[in-house]
Scaffold this motif. Structure first.
Motif, PDB file in Angstrom:
ATOM      1  N   ARG A 129       0.947  -1.431  -0.004  1.00 47.51           N
ATOM      2  CA  ARG A 129       0.015  -0.140  -0.016  1.00 47.51           C
ATOM      3  C   ARG A 129       1.211   1.231   0.124  1.00 47.51           C
ATOM      4  NH1 ARG A 129      -3.680  -3.166   0.281  1.00 47.51           N
ATOM      5  NH2 ARG A 129      -5.660  -3.035   1.372  1.00 47.51           N
ATOM      6  N   LEU A 130       0.405   2.225  -0.614  1.00 44.14           N
ATOM      7  CA  LEU A 130       1.364   3.676  -0.699  1.00 44.14           C
ATOM      8  C   LEU A 130       0.288   4.733  -0.092  1.00 44.14           C
ATOM      9  CD1 LEU A 130       2.370   3.398  -4.490  1.00 44.14           C
ATOM     10  CD2 LEU A 130       3.692   2.778  -2.372  1.00 44.14           C
ATOM     11  N   PHE A 131       0.906   5.333   0.739  1.00 41.84           N
ATOM     12  CA  PHE A 131       0.363   6.643   1.378  1.00 41.84           C
ATOM     13  C   PHE A 131       1.210   7.903   1.201  1.00 41.84           C
ATOM     14  CE2 PHE A 131      -0.813   2.668   3.456  1.00 41.84           C
ATOM     15  CZ  PHE A 131      -1.820   2.814   3.799  1.00 41.84           C
ATOM     16  N   GLU A 132       0.493   8.934   1.190  1.00 42.82           N
ATOM     17  CA  GLU A 132       1.044  10.238   1.154  1.00 42.82           C
ATOM     18  C   GLU A 132       1.075  10.720   2.781  1.00 42.82           C
ATOM     19  OE1 GLU A 132       2.625  11.945  -1.260  1.00 42.82           O
ATOM     20  OE2 GLU A 132       1.986  10.704  -3.034  1.00 42.82           O
ATOM     21  N   TYR A 133       2.338  11.170   2.937  1.00 44.48           N
ATOM     22  CA  TYR A 133       2.376  11.803   4.185  1.00 44.48           C
ATOM     23  C   TYR A 133       1.418  12.918   4.624  1.00 44.48           C
ATOM     24  CZ  TYR A 133       4.476  14.937   7.813  1.00 44.48           C
ATOM     25  OH  TYR A 133       4.651  15.969   8.908  1.00 44.48           O
ATOM     26  N   GLY A 134       0.915  12.840   5.600  1.00 41.18           N
ATOM     27  CA  GLY A 134      -0.223  13.970   5.987  1.00 41.18           C
ATOM     28  C   GLY A 134       0.388  14.614   7.176  1.00 41.18           C
ATOM     29  N   PHE A 135       0.574  14.171   8.288  1.00 42.74           N
ATOM     30  CA  PHE A 135       1.124  15.030   9.492  1.00 42.74           C
ATOM     31  C   PHE A 135       1.665  14.153  10.368  1.00 42.74           C
ATOM     32  CE2 PHE A 135      -3.365  14.789  10.292  1.00 42.74           C
ATOM     33  CZ  PHE A 135      -3.486  13.955  11.634  1.00 42.74           C
ATOM     34  N   ASP A 136       2.679  14.755  11.317  1.00 40.69           N
ATOM     35  CA  ASP A 136       3.413  14.267  12.343  1.00 40.69           C
ATOM     36  C   ASP A 136       2.486  13.605  13.354  1.00 40.69           C
ATOM     37  OD1 ASP A 136       5.740  14.498  11.063  1.00 40.69           O
ATOM     38  OD2 ASP A 136       6.123  16.365  12.220  1.00 40.69           O
ATOM     39  N   VAL A 137       3.078  12.565  13.806  1.00 38.14           N
ATOM     40  CA  VAL A 137       2.272  12.220  15.430  1.00 38.14           C
ATOM     41  C   VAL A 137       3.591  12.435  16.356  1.00 38.14           C
ATOM     42  CG1 VAL A 137       1.516  10.455  16.811  1.00 38.14           C
ATOM     43  CG2 VAL A 137       0.966  10.579  14.513  1.00 38.14           C
ATOM     44  N   LYS A 138       3.446  13.489  17.237  1.00 36.70           N
ATOM     45  CA  LYS A 138       4.391  14.032  18.008  1.00 36.70           C
ATOM     46  C   LYS A 138       5.228  15.120  17.417  1.00 36.70           C
ATOM     47  CE  LYS A 138       7.087  12.401  21.978  1.00 36.70           C
ATOM     48  NZ  LYS A 138       7.707  11.288  22.814  1.00 36.70           N
ATOM     49  N   VAL A 139       6.541  14.871  17.369  1.00 39.41           N
ATOM     50  CA  VAL A 139       7.096  16.090  16.659  1.00 39.41           C
ATOM     51  C   VAL A 139       7.650  15.563  15.372  1.00 39.41           C
ATOM     52  CG1 VAL A 139       7.886  17.003  18.910  1.00 39.41           C
ATOM     53  CG2 VAL A 139       9.360  15.017  18.006  1.00 39.41           C
ATOM     54  N   ASN A 199      -3.250  12.195  18.742  1.00 37.70           N
ATOM     55  CA  ASN A 199      -1.746  12.664  18.889  1.00 37.70           C
ATOM     56  C   ASN A 199      -1.404  13.221  20.049  1.00 37.70           C
ATOM     57  OD1 ASN A 199      -1.485  12.186  16.030  1.00 37.70           O
ATOM     58  ND2 ASN A 199      -1.047  14.336  15.465  1.00 37.70           N
ATOM     59  N   PRO A 200      -2.258  13.957  20.854  1.00 43.35           N
ATOM     60  CA  PRO A 200      -1.784  14.463  22.317  1.00 43.35           C
ATOM     61  C   PRO A 200      -1.553  13.279  23.201  1.00 43.35           C
ATOM     62  CG  PRO A 200      -3.388  15.682  21.568  1.00 43.35           C
ATOM     63  CD  PRO A 200      -3.378  14.841  20.455  1.00 43.35           C
ATOM     64  N   ALA A 201      -2.367  12.210  22.939  1.00 45.88           N
ATOM     65  CA  ALA A 201      -2.464  10.886  23.953  1.00 45.88           C
ATOM     66  C   ALA A 201      -1.060  10.079  23.691  1.00 45.88           C
ATOM     67  CB  ALA A 201      -3.606  10.384  23.804  1.00 45.88           C
ATOM     68  N   MET A 202      -0.977   9.684  22.281  1.00 40.40           N
ATOM     69  CA  MET A 202       0.292   8.963  22.095  1.00 40.40           C
ATOM     70  C   MET A 202       1.573   9.761  22.181  1.00 40.40           C
ATOM     71  SD  MET A 202      -0.902   7.318  18.293  1.00 40.40           S
ATOM     72  CE  MET A 202       0.572   6.314  18.229  1.00 40.40           C
ATOM     73  N   ALA A 203       1.667  11.123  21.907  1.00 42.23           N
ATOM     74  CA  ALA A 203       2.797  11.853  22.240  1.00 42.23           C
ATOM     75  C   ALA A 203       3.342  11.907  23.600  1.00 42.23           C
ATOM     76  CB  ALA A 203       2.644  13.364  21.583  1.00 42.23           C
ATOM     77  N   SER A 244       3.507   4.374  14.246  1.00 38.51           N
ATOM     78  CA  SER A 244       4.164   4.998  15.428  1.00 38.51           C
ATOM     79  C   SER A 244       5.394   4.171  15.721  1.00 38.51           C
ATOM     80  CB  SER A 244       3.380   5.014  16.533  1.00 38.51           C
ATOM     81  OG  SER A 244       2.503   4.049  16.873  1.00 38.51           O
ATOM     82  N   VAL A 245       6.389   4.704  16.199  1.00 38.69           N
ATOM     83  CA  VAL A 245       7.827   4.217  16.493  1.00 38.69           C
ATOM     84  C   VAL A 245       7.967   4.334  17.870  1.00 38.69           C
ATOM     85  CG1 VAL A 245      10.173   4.522  15.817  1.00 38.69           C
ATOM     86  CG2 VAL A 245       8.612   5.009  14.286  1.00 38.69           C
ATOM     87  N   TRP A 246       8.374   3.357  18.637  1.00 39.68           N
ATOM     88  CA  TRP A 246       8.502   2.848  20.072  1.00 39.68           C
ATOM     89  C   TRP A 246       9.814   2.396  20.519  1.00 39.68           C
ATOM     90  CZ3 TRP A 246       3.970   4.228  23.034  1.00 39.68           C
ATOM     91  CH2 TRP A 246       2.963   4.445  22.125  1.00 39.68           C
TER      92      TRP A 246
END
Length: 201
Positions: A84-94, A130-134, A156-158
């Motif tokens: 699957r291909l996805f276009e970047y939308g926005f960041d989660v966190k920074v 986003n705020p919860a994950m960040a 998300s990267v952990w």
């Protein structure tokens, strides 16, 4: 930025891992940013990879020229592959960078959203999820990508699976209610991936 997600059902684990090392050849490709992946923690024999490209044009050029030569090393090692291909939308966190040296776990959530709920879904990702994950210990960085208007990948990267475990089920359910996720999403699929450092390019 273009994000490619690849899911493989592997039948020859050792052969697949050997072939995976050949993807180091991506390093010379124009527009290539990074690739990483590993084995599913939830589904035996399933491998996931994520690749990052500057743009669709660079990716298409690579597919036309070099892809088949690199992929040949893994021929016969998997029974099924989905991409699957996805276009970047926005960041989660920074500010997201496709860097994985400091990470142990990758979390993938693939959401198919009702057409009339896309705007609400996107807003809730920004304002609730986003705020919860960040704010979760061990969550390093992430992004939301979109495809075909109604399909989304939240990556998300952990730092470690122990830290990811603190992002508990009841908290996820509470956030889901607040964000009205059930009303937005018609299908959701996901996985937790133990990153293999030798697969990172």
């Amino acid at each position: 930025m273009l994000v490619k997600w690849i899911r493989c059902s592997v039948v020859d684990r050792r052969g697949f891992e050997r072939g995976q090392r050949k993807w180091a050849g991506l390093l010379g490709e124009p527009g290539f940013r990074a690739q990483a992946g590993g084995w599913s923690r939830l589904r035996p024999g399933v491998a996931h990879l994520v690749a990052f490209w500057e743009s669709r044009a660079f990716y298409d050029s690579f597919m036309a020229r070099s892809h088949d030569r690199l992929a040949a090393a893994q021929a016969g090692t998997y029974s099924k592959v989905q991409t699957r291909l996805f276009e970047y939308g926005f960041d989660v966190k920074v500010g997201f960078e496709p860097v994985f040296a400091d990470a142990d776990v990758l979390r993938l959530a693939h959401c198919q959203v009702h057409p009339d709920r896309v705007e609400h879904f996107t807003l809730m990702q920004e304002k609730v999820w986003n705020p919860a994950m960040a704010g979760s210990p061990g969550m390093l960085r992430g992004l939301l990508g979109s495809a075909a208007g109604e399909e989304f990948l939240i990556l998300s990267v952990w730092q470690s699976s122990a830290e990811r475990g603190k992002y508990r089920q009841e908290r996820v359910e509470r956030l889901g209610l607040r964000a009205q996720t059930e009303a937005d999403v018609r299908a959701v699929d996901g996985d937790v991936v133990a990153l293999e450092p030798s697969w990172t390019v």
